[in-house]
Each structure stands twice: as structure tokens, then as C-alpha cells.
Design an enzyme around this catalytic site. Structure first.
Site, PDB file in Angstrom:
ATOM      1  N   GLU A   1       0.857  -1.181   0.000  1.00  0.00           N
ATOM      2  CA  GLU A   1       0.000   0.000   0.000  1.00  0.00           C
ATOM      3  C   GLU A   1       0.890   1.226   0.000  1.00  0.00           C
ATOM      4  O   GLU A   1       1.170   1.793  -1.033  1.00  0.00           O
ATOM      5  CB  GLU A   1      -0.958  -0.016   1.199  1.00  0.00           C
ATOM      6  CG  GLU A   1      -2.041   1.031   1.085  1.00  0.00           C
ATOM      7  CD  GLU A   1      -3.187   0.791   2.059  1.00  0.00           C
ATOM      8  OE1 GLU A   1      -4.058   1.676   2.130  1.00  0.00           O
ATOM      9  OE2 GLU A   1      -3.208  -0.239   2.739  1.00  0.00           O
TER      10      GLU A   1
ATOM     11  N   GLU B   1      -2.171  -0.077  13.424  1.00  0.00           N
ATOM     12  CA  GLU B   1      -3.344   0.314  12.655  1.00  0.00           C
ATOM     13  C   GLU B   1      -4.637  -0.046  13.393  1.00  0.00           C
ATOM     14  O   GLU B   1      -5.618   0.696  13.347  1.00  0.00           O
ATOM     15  CB  GLU B   1      -3.323  -0.376  11.296  1.00  0.00           C
ATOM     16  CG  GLU B   1      -4.494  -0.041  10.392  1.00  0.00           C
ATOM     17  CD  GLU B   1      -4.359  -0.677   9.024  1.00  0.00           C
ATOM     18  OE1 GLU B   1      -5.028  -0.199   8.088  1.00  0.00           O
ATOM     19  OE2 GLU B   1      -3.583  -1.636   8.878  1.00  0.00           O
TER      20      GLU B   1
END
Length: 969
Positions: free
Chosen positions: A472, A741
Site C-alpha cells: 500500500e 493500525e
């Protein structure tokens, strides 16, 4: 000799910047003074083209009566390209002193117009060399110089990534150049001073080209060539001789091309390097390149080149591995001791053809094996093939890895243990100046602060990426905007965010919508709290650095975003249409959903109001009177509609979620009794959840601010201090060295959250740092005076657990310190205020007659402005260092500290209630806080209660099981 000096002189945030295309650069400086209350009364700036001769200035401001010392715009004659300008500053202060001239500083311009580019884009001839080859290209050219070289500069760029070599040596220390921009709309070039690397006679220059973000694998597994399918370089070298003549060497079809030892290099996947294929001396003169291929001028879709705006990406620190070990699965693993971003450099002596493989990961699983599941399709693998010639040293380039652990395969003799001194970790990120520190009396919170900083370092690689390890690594807008204030406290982010905001503006859609990620490689459109980066970030940069020019440059973008929202749906005062991420990753989400329970239209309307308020305030700063009026009216209508739509007549929010209450409070969407009720109900929601949060990306950054602002500061501190799931300190106790996260990236049983999306280095939740600095330590600014011109010091003593806290921030004006410490008898507050600023200081719970500043009572000292209020003593001071002390008589002393869960300070009545509940029959419970004892154990030791050691332990264990509400209802 004067004790008033001008220090830290900068131009466009930098000391002696090389290669700027800003035609009216801004100058800033800091002042050092040995006298308190120093304010600048006047300044003088001189600019010259010769360092030794300021008698022939091209710009002399004369003596300007002003206290401005930051962002002073050059206003002299038009600057010339490729010219070095020298400047110096002197000031006068309010103590009738005149400083000496500052040390002479300089800035150097680069190329001001496209017409000055004589170089062409070049790439290998596709008839001779496969342009789609995974191998990095080598480009080279030889040239001859005469004697009398005075100076030389290279202006260079490339797509995707390039590194420059000259006469066998690397030029500069920059990595991942030219950086990641919206390439078709703007591409950075770099300027290098190569004077010392040139030689009389034959020279050779070389370029290495790799795919990078431009044409490498990005976003999805099959996604390549997003910006183009052809690597290319563009470079021109200007050599100036002492006689004033000049030579220019440029990229053109006379250059030669080949491939070399880099067989493969990708952002996500790592690098394969075959040292047997090295072309010894390829960037030196007299190298035989007869068998190299030709180059051509390709048709490139890039028209606008801009000088480097951001600070470069570099190696900023070197870490030594802690240990190596063999996992239960039999893998040999290196542990760096810190989840870092960068690369491993190693040395080895190995037979020719030996293949050494390094595979990088962040964590171990509960069995102790290295875990790669969260990388998705990113390989994070580095392969090195030895050439077999003595000791070889290698580190990959054109890539970076996010890792703490490295699986090593093929290293000679590794079955007998890895030689740790042959490996180092090189930490890589945008080389921003560190500007902030925070520490307190709690070691877990200190580790949290370290994790926040490491998370920022690991994710600020030319753009603010969301994670550095999996496939990502994109510039997600929400992550950047929720973290921006924390980011700008810890590091100087002026150039970093200036560059990124210009890409945001470049990629903003024609209707004003802002894509999810910048640079825009997703093709997505805007979402509330994501697209609002367009307003929040330029405003925050303005507040932090007084950067009015950036605010002006971004104003149209800010306005376009607000107007885009305004056009959505049938009601221009609500945002209740379109796609939104909502409270992303909130714990109150439905099963198998990433989106929290807070209604998306509620969130969208709040951020609509927030961006409108920012736009109005920006219009005030920029003196756009019509816009001030228009957006003031719009803001009032949005708030009015919000209350009609989402607040009952009795003042209750329609959404019973923590996040709904948090953002309604934080962004002033409710007032009066509705505001009181919202704050009360937020506190209730958190209490009912055992003092845990259940918020996601939208609510978490503001939760503690909303509580402290709403009158429930101790609840905010309890949230911070929770160390079970979900909490910040849960991560710390699980061994985190960066911010995760997910609240449960590693679950209590040691298993992992889903591989689908589980980063162990994701900085967004590190936004709690902003509250720690501003509220716990109390270091903040008066919003009406940007760049900390007027400082606000208002610590909230976190008596639940802290006995001290300290924040230091290096502002545009100088170092600010807010530090406090509690003992049983005394409160001590230390404040440092830089020259040319003032500070309003609140000493909580102090009584004016008791406050000392240094060795003198405040009321008899030289501080002229103070007042006692219901909150404590308020003091206004000028620059200087101040030490305030006063008696600790107002419930501020440290509380139970020995292995207790409940460590609130108890007043007399509460102490009796607790002890009667858990230890009936104590003979002297009222004595608990009539002594200096801080714990029941101390009471035993000083004989204030007839308790045995075992009884104390028993009582403590029982207290650990209680919450205050159980005791005090």
C-alpha cells in the site's frame, strides 16, 4: 560585547538552501538574549552577491521598525537564475540594544524558466535494450574540462528513481530522488554542488535509473506503469571557470546505456543485486563502453519541472541488531529491537555466486515464528549474489522496507550464529529537523511517545504514507490530517507539507473533490474527514509557522473543497450524500465491517462545518472580506441544520456513539445545555465501557481533547493510562515500538487481526500525542498569534498517575519549555519563553500569596502581570526562563502508586469510604491523608494504621478490583 544575537538564520525554512526556484524567498531568524522580556523593535536585512562585500548590496531594508522576525519576504530586484545570494540580519530590541550582524548565510537559485533547460530526456534505445527490463539502467557520458574550474552545479531529475555518480563517486546523499509527485503535472529536480568532484581533463558522469513509483508495481498486484512505461533521465551540468566562461554538459543521444548488477528493484518488493555483474569503473573516465547501447530522446508526458521543495529522503540513523536467533520453524532471524523503516546494510566474505536472501517483517507470531501475513503481495525481499572477491558490502537502493525482524538465508556460516557486527539497520525517512520532545513520570507513556515518533519517521518518506511494509504505502489524506498537529510538534514539516499540498492541489478534481490518496493513484473521490485535508493541513501549517504564503497559495483549493461539499445533495447545509469512510476501524462497527456505528452523514456534516470554519478564518487572515461574510453565514446555517437534524429538543445527540459526541464537542457543533449534556453523555459512554474507547480514525484523535474541554479531564487521563485492550498502552505492553493500525493488531491471546489489513506501523492513532503535549504538558499557542508568537502554557496536572511532565518545542522563534513536577509538598512549574514572544501561564490551583518565582514571592518580583482566578494564578511574561513553585494543598499530590489500578488521589471522605469498604475495622482511617503517606504501605511503615504487610497487600488487591463509582455512589 552585546548579549543580544541573531541566530538560526534560515531562508524558506532552510539553512543555506541550494537550488531554489522561489523568486521572492522568505527569511526568518531567532534571537538570543540574556535579558528577560526581550522583544525585537526593529530589524535590518542586507542581501549581496559577494560574501565579502556588503557595501554593494542588492537589497538593504534599512532599519525597519517591526517585531516581525519570521517569513520576511525578499523585496529587492528580480533575482537571477543559478546565482548565490548572501544575506545577514541585525536587530534592535526593547532594551535599547543593537545586535551585531548575524553570521552571513546564503541561498542559491536554480532554473527559473523552462527555456533554461538545454537537456533532453534520454532513455536506452529500445531497439538495442528492452525498455521493460526489470534491471536498472546505467547511463553514462564522458566530457573534458579545462583548468580554472570555479564552480559546478548539476540540475537533474528522472522517472522513476535515479542516483547520480561522478568520477566514480556518489553525488549527494539523497535517496528515492526525485521524490513522488503528481508526475504529469509537476516533477521535482535536484541541485548538487559538484565542484570538488570534478577534475581537469576527462571526467565521467553516470546515472542509475529504476522504476520507483513512476512505473513500478503500485496499489494492486497487477498494477504497473501508472504514470508511464518508460524510465528516463534529464540532467544538465553547468561548469563555471574563473575567467567567467561556462560549459554545459546535458543529457542527449550522445550518452551510452547498459544494465548492471541491479536485476530488480521495486518499492514493495525489494531488490535483487548480482555483484558479479558490476561494471567496475563505469562512472569513471576512460571506461570502455564500446559495447554499451545507444540512447534516444523519448516522448515524455512531463512538462513542468520544479526545484526540490521537500527535504530529501536520507539515512538519518544507524541501528545495531539486538540479537539473532533460530525460530521454532527453523528460520535464522535478526532482531533490530525496533520496528523501523529503511534497509539492512551488511558485509560478507563468500564464494562467487553465493545467494544471500533477506526477507523483512514487523513481528513474530505467538509461536515465535517470523510473520509475513500482513504484507499482502509485497515481498520485502532483498537478494544479493556475491562476486567472491574479499569482503563485500551491500545495501539495497530504490526501495525501503518496514521491519523489525529479518529472515536471513544463505549467509555463510549462519548455522553457527550470525555475526551481528556484520549487519546494521539504516533508518530512512524525509530528513526533517526534530523540533519536539515529551516525557513524563510514567515509563509506558514515554514509550508511547517514542512509538509516535518512530511511526512518524517510518511513514514520512517524501509523502505521508499510511504504512511502510505492505503493498500500500500511499498518501492517505485522513491519516495525514488527523496527525498533522502531532507531526508538526515533533518535526519541522514546513517543506514536507508544502510539497505534498501542492500535489493535493494538482490532483484535486475539477469539481473540487479531493481524492482519497495524494498523489492520486487510486482514482478515488472524496470522503468527509479525508478530503478535509485540503483545508485542515494548510491551516495547521499556517498556525504553526505563520506561513501566510502557503495559505494564500492553497486558498482556492480550500474553497473548491468547501464548495464541492456545498453542491452535494438537496440541502446545501447538510452533507448527507455520496460515499464516506465514516469512523473507519471503529470498534463499534458491525460484524465484518470496517465502518463504525456513527452515522456517516453526521460525521460528514461536522467536517463540512469544520472546513467551512477554517475557510472563513483563512479568509480573515488573507483579508478577503466578502468570503469572511459568506462563509460565516454558511457556517451558522450548517450548525443550525446539524442541531435540527442530529440533536433532540432536549439536547440529546441522535447517535449514542462516542465518536458522535466527541466531534460535536470538538468542533463546537453544540452549545449551552446541549453542549453540557453532550459532554456528560460522552463521559457516561466511556465510563460504561470500563473507561475504554471504541473509536476509529475520526473519533480517536479528538477523544481526550473533547473530554478535557468538556470538564472530564480525569476521564481523559484514565483513557490514556488504560493498559488493557483497547488502549494505547495495551500496544506498548504487547511490545509495540510503533503505533498500530488496529487496537488489536495483536490480540490478547497473541493471535493477529486479519491479514487483510494489519499494519504494525500506522501513525494515525499516534495523534494522541497532540493532546499529551498541549494538555498534559500544557504547551500550546494562542490561536490568534500564529507560530507561537503568543504562547499558552496551561498544564493539567494528571493526578491520576503523573507526577511530572515536560514538553519542549523548537518553534520558529526558538525553544519553548513547559515542565511541571508534583511532590507531596510542592508544585513546581518551569517555563522557557523564547525572545520576541510572550506567554500566558496558568498555575493550576495556586494562590497568589503562595507562589514563588525563583527565590522571590511572585507578588514582590519583577513579573508585572498576574492575577488570581478560580482556576489558579494566571501570569503573563515575556521571554526568559521561569521557575514557579507553590504549596501542594489542592488535591494535586501523587496518589496510590504501588501496583494499584485505582491511583486517584482521595480526599478525606473518599479515603474513609474506600477503607471502610475493603478493610472494615481500621482504627484510624481518617489518618490516611492527614500524613504525608502516599500509600497504605507507607501508612504501615509510619505507624498510622494497625495493618500488617499482608493486610496491606490484600487491601491493595481489593482496591484494584474497584472503580470509583462503585465506592462513591
Amino acid at each position: 560585547m552585546t548579549n543580544l544575537t541573531v541566530e538560526a538564520v534560515t531562508c524558506e525554512y532552510r539553512k543555506n538552501p541550494l537550488g531554489m526556484d522561489i523568486k521572492r524567498p522568505r527569511i526568518s531568524w531567532k534571537i538570543q538574549s540574556d535579558l528577560r522580556g526581550t522583544m525585537q523593535k526593529a530589524y535590518q536585512i542586507q542581501v549581496a552577491v559577494h560574501q565579502e562585500d556588503f557595501h554593494e548590496t542588492i537589497w538593504d531594508t534599512g532599519i525597519v521598525q517591526s517585531d516581525e522576525s519570521i517569513q520576511i519576504e525578499y523585496n529587492g530586484p528580480q533575482l537571477e537564475s543559478r546565482t548565490r545570494y548572501f544575506y545577514r540580519i541585525k536587530i534592535w530590541d526593547n532594551h535599547d540594544r543593537e545586535s551585531d550582524w548575524s553570521e552571513t548565510a546564503w541561498w542559491e537559485t536554480s532554473l527559473f524558466s523552462s527555456e533554461e533547460w538545454k537537456a533532453e530526456w534520454i532513455t536506452p534505445d529500445p531497439k538495442q535494450l528492452d525498455l521493460h527490463s526489470e534491471a536498472a539502467f546505467l547511463l553514462r557520458k564522458e566530457f573534458t574540462l579545462k583548468t580554472g574550474i570555479s564552480s559546478a552545479r548539476v540540475y537533474g531529475t528522472g522517472v522513476g528513481l535515479y542516483e547520480l555518480f561522478l568520477n566514480g563517486g556518489r553525488v549527494g546523499e539523497d535517496l528515492l530522488a526525485p521524490g513522488w509527485t503528481s508526475y504529469h503535472k509537476r516533477l521535482q529536480y535536484q541541485t548538487y554542488d559538484i565542484t570538488e568532484q570534478l577534475q581537469v581533463g576527462t571526467n565521467a558522469i553516470g546515472i542509475v535509473l529504476a522504476d520507483g513509483w513512476y512505473k513500478g508495481n503500485l496499489v494492486r498486484e497487477d498494477h504497473r506503469n501508472i504514470y508511464g512505461d518508460t524510465r528516463a533521465a534529464k540532467l544538465q551540468l553547468h561548469v563555471t571557470y574563473h575567467d567567467g566562461t561556462e560549459e554545459i554538459i546535458v543529457t542527449d543521444p550522445t550518452w551510452k546505456a547498459a544494465t548492471g548488477p541491479i536485476l530488480f528493484s521495486e518499492i514493495y518488493h525489494g531488490q535483487t543485486y548480482d555483484a558479479r555483474l558490476e561494471k567496475e569503473g563505469w562512472s569513471q573516465s576512460h571506461f570502455h563502453d564500446e559495447d554499451w547501447e545507444d540512447t534516444i530522446i523519448p516522448d515524455m508526458p512531463i512538462t513542468k519541472l520544479v526545484a526540490q521543495e521537500n527535504v530529501p529522503v536520507r539515512v538519518t540513523e544507524v541501528l545495531k541488531p539486538m540479537e539473532s536467533f533460530v525460530t521454532p520453524a527453523g528460520d535464522t532471524v535478526l532482531d533490530m529491537g525496533q520496528n523501523m523503516v529503511g534497509r539492512i546494510r551488511f558485509q560478507v566474505r563468500a564464494p562467487k555466486g553465493t545467494r544471500i536472501v533477506l526477507t523483512h517483517a514487523e513481528v513474530l507470531d505467538k509461536e515465535g515464528n517470523i510473520y509475513f501475513g500482513n504484507l499482502k503481495f509485497a515481498k520485502q525481499k532483498v537478494e544479493y549474489i556475491a562476486k567472491g572477491e574479499g569482503i563485500e558490502t551491500f545495501a539495497p537502493n530504490f526501495t525501503f522496507q518496514g521491519f523489525r525482524y529479518v529472515k536471513i538465508e544463505g549467509y555463510p556460516g549462519q548455522e553457527n550464529g550470525l555475526p551481528l557486527d556484520h549487519f546494521i539497520g539504516e533508518v530512512i525517512h524525509s530528513d526533517m529537523e526534530s523540533t519536539g520532545t515529551f516525557e513524563c513520570s510514567d515509563p509506558l507513556v514515554n514509550r508511547l511517545q517514542q512509538n509516535i515518533v518512530w511511526g512518524q519517521r517510518g511513514n514520512f518518506l517524501d509523502v505521508p504514507i499510511d504504512c511502510p511494509q505492505r503493498s500500500e504505502r500511499l498518501g492517505w489524506t485522513a491519516d495525514a490530517q488527523v496527525f498533522i498537529q502531532t507531526a508538526l510538534f515533533n518535526y519541522h514539516g514546513g517543506p514536507f507539507f508544502t510539497k505534498w499540498l501542492r500535489d493535493l492541489q494538482a490532483d484535486q478534481l475539477p469539481d473540487g473533490n479531493v481524492p482519497f490518496v495524494i498523489p492520486n493513484v487510486e482514482g478515488g473521490k472524496g470522503s468527509a474527514a479525508w478530503g478535509d485535508a485540503a483545508t485542515i493541513i494548510p491551516w495547521t501549517v499556517y498556525q504553526t509557522y505563520g506561513d501566510k504564503r502557503l495559505l494564500s497559495d492553497q486558498y482556492d483549493s480550500m474553497k473548491a473543497w468547501v464548495e464541492y461539499i456545498r453542491r452535494q445533495g438537496k440541502n446545501e447545509f447538510l452533507w448527507n450524500t455520496g460515499f464516506h469512510f465514516g469512523d473507519w476501524l471503529a470498534l463499534d462497527a458491525k460484524e465484518n465491517s470496517f465502518v463504525g456505528a456513527t452515522p456517516k452523514d453526521l460525521i460528514a456534516t461536522v467536517f463540512y462545518a469544520y472546513s467551512t470554519r477554517i475557510l472563513r478564518d483563512a479568509a480573515k487572515v488573507l483579508e478577503k472580506a466578502d468570503d469572511v461574510e459568506e462563509y460565516s453565514i454558511l457556517l451558522n446555517h450548517i450548525i443550525e441544520q446539524f442541531n435540527q437534524e442530529f440533536v433532540s429538543p432536549a439536547g440529546r445527540l441522535v447517535s449514542p456513539t462516542q465518536t458522535a459526541h466527541i466531534i460535536a464537542l470538538m468542533f463546537d457543533m453544540v452549545d449551552g445545555k446541549a453542549k453540557e449534556r453532550t459532554a456528560y453523555e460522552l463521559n457516561e459512554l466511556i465510563m460504561l465501557n470500563d473507561y475504554h474507547l471504541n473509536t476509529g480514525f475520526v473519533g480517536t484523535p479528538y477523544i481526550c481533547f473533547a473530554l478535557s474541554k468538556g470538564g472530564y479531564h480525569e476521564t481523559a487521563v484514565k483513557l490514556l493510562m488504560k493498559d488493557d485492550y483497547p488502549s494505547w498502552l495495551y500496544q506498548v505492553k504487547k511490545g509495540a515500538t510503533t503505533v498500530w493500525e488496529h487496537w488489536d493488531s495483536i490480540k490478547p491471546d497473541g493471535s493477529f487481526w486479519s491479514d487483510q489489513m494489519n499494519s504494525f506501523n500506522h501513525y494515525a492513532y499516534g495523534s494522541i500525542g497532540n493532546w499529551m503535549y498541549k494538555v498534559i504538558a500544557g504547551l500550546d499557542m494562542d490561536a490568534t498569534s500564529p507560530a507561537y508568537k503568543k504562547i499558552k502554557i496551561e498544564p493539567k496536572f494528571a493526578g491520576i498517575s503523573f507526577t511530572s511532565a515536560k514538553a519542549i518545542h523548537e518553534s520558529m522563534y526558538g525553544k519553548i519549555v513547559s515542565s511541571w513536577q508534583l511532590t507531596n509538598d510542592q508544585v513546581a512549574v518551569e517555563v522557557v519563553v523564547p525572545p520576541n514572544t510572550t506567554a500566558d501561564i496558568l498555575l493550576p490551583k495556586a494562590k497568589l500569596v503562595d507562589v514563588y518565582e525563583g527565590d522571590e514571592l511572585l507578588v514582590t518580583g519583577d513579573i508585572y502581570s498576574f492575577i488570581e482566578t478560580s482556576e489558579g494564578v494566571k501570569v503573563t511574561v515575556g521571554s526568559g526562563s521561569y521557575q514557579f513553585t507553590y504549596p501542594n494543598e489542592e488535591g494535586l499530590r501523587p496518589r496510590f502508586t504501588e501496583n494499584t489500578k485505582i491511583i486517584d488521589f482521595l480526599d478525606h471522605q473518599e479515603a474513609v469510604a474506600v477503607l471502610e469498604k475493603v478493610a472494615p475495622g481500621i482504627t484510624k482511617p481518617p489518618a490516611l491523608f492527614t500524613t504525608k503517606a502516599r500509600s497504605l504501605k507507607e501508612l504501615v511503615e509510619i505507624g498510622e494504621a494497625n495493618l500488617t504487610e499482608d493486610k496491606v497487600k490484600e487491601i491493595m488487591e481489593e482496591i484494584n478490583q474497584l472503580e470509583w463509582e462503585e465506592v462513591l455512589v
